[in-house]
Write a protein that holds these residues in place. Sequence first.
Motif, mmCIF file in Angstrom:
data_model
loop_
_atom_site.group_PDB
_atom_site.id
_atom_site.type_symbol
_atom_site.label_atom_id
_atom_site.label_comp_id
_atom_site.label_asym_id
_atom_site.label_seq_id
_atom_site.Cartn_x
_atom_site.Cartn_y
_atom_site.Cartn_z
ATOM 1 N N ASN A 20 -0.126 -6.164 20.698
ATOM 2 C CA ASN A 20 -0.044 -5.948 19.254
ATOM 3 C C ASN A 20 -1.306 -5.269 18.738
ATOM 4 N N LEU A 21 -2.436 -5.744 19.192
ATOM 5 C CA LEU A 21 -3.702 -5.160 18.767
ATOM 6 C C LEU A 21 -3.856 -3.733 19.277
ATOM 7 N N GLU A 54 11.639 -1.483 17.866
ATOM 8 C CA GLU A 54 11.983 -2.606 17.001
ATOM 9 C C GLU A 54 13.180 -2.326 16.086
ATOM 10 N N PHE A 55 13.408 -1.074 15.751
ATOM 11 C CA PHE A 55 14.498 -0.731 14.839
ATOM 12 C C PHE A 55 15.297 0.432 15.400
ATOM 13 N N MET A 102 10.525 -8.913 12.885
ATOM 14 C CA MET A 102 10.360 -8.245 14.163
ATOM 15 C C MET A 102 10.526 -9.270 15.281
ATOM 16 N N SER A 103 10.785 -8.774 16.457
ATOM 17 C CA SER A 103 10.951 -9.665 17.608
ATOM 18 C C SER A 103 9.640 -10.396 17.885
ATOM 19 N N LEU A 106 3.129 -9.898 15.243
ATOM 20 C CA LEU A 106 1.767 -9.792 14.716
ATOM 21 C C LEU A 106 1.525 -8.461 14.014
ATOM 22 N N LEU A 107 2.337 -7.451 14.315
ATOM 23 C CA LEU A 107 2.182 -6.157 13.642
ATOM 24 C C LEU A 107 2.467 -6.256 12.142
#
Length: 149
Positions: free
Chosen positions: A4-5, A77-78, A102-103, A108-109
């Motif tokens: 995520n980071l 994600e989409f 989100m999954s 965390l995004l």
Amino acid sequence: MLHNLLAGIPVMLLCLLLQGVFVTVCLRQYVRIREAHAGRISQWMNMVLLSTAMLLMLIGNFVQIGIWAALFMMIGEFDDYATAVYHSGVNFATLGYGDMVMSPPWRLLGPMEAANGILMFGVSTAVMTAAVMDVIKHTVQSLEKRAGR
């Protein structure tokens, strides 16, 4: 969490850079117009100046929402960009509707984009406040000159 980071931080940095560009362009254009019409700016011109500043900052925020949406599409994600933009806008504006999430691996995004968005809206507000204060200052100076005649 590390993925995520690694995905979010570059996008945040890009958004910071873009916001800097939009702030610079906005303020330069504001000053250029103000100096070109020094001493003879009407209330209509003040409204145009303020509206232009607001519009440029808003466009900057929309561009950043689009960039985050592109990231969401890149990570899968989409399924469509319109949904990604909607989700991104909700995150960026810190609305947090919760109708789409989100999954788990990428959740965390959302908070990262929200932190980015609230900072960018704060910068946009600062630019618009500076423009409003400048208009007030010039209006008061103009009124003082008229009263002194």
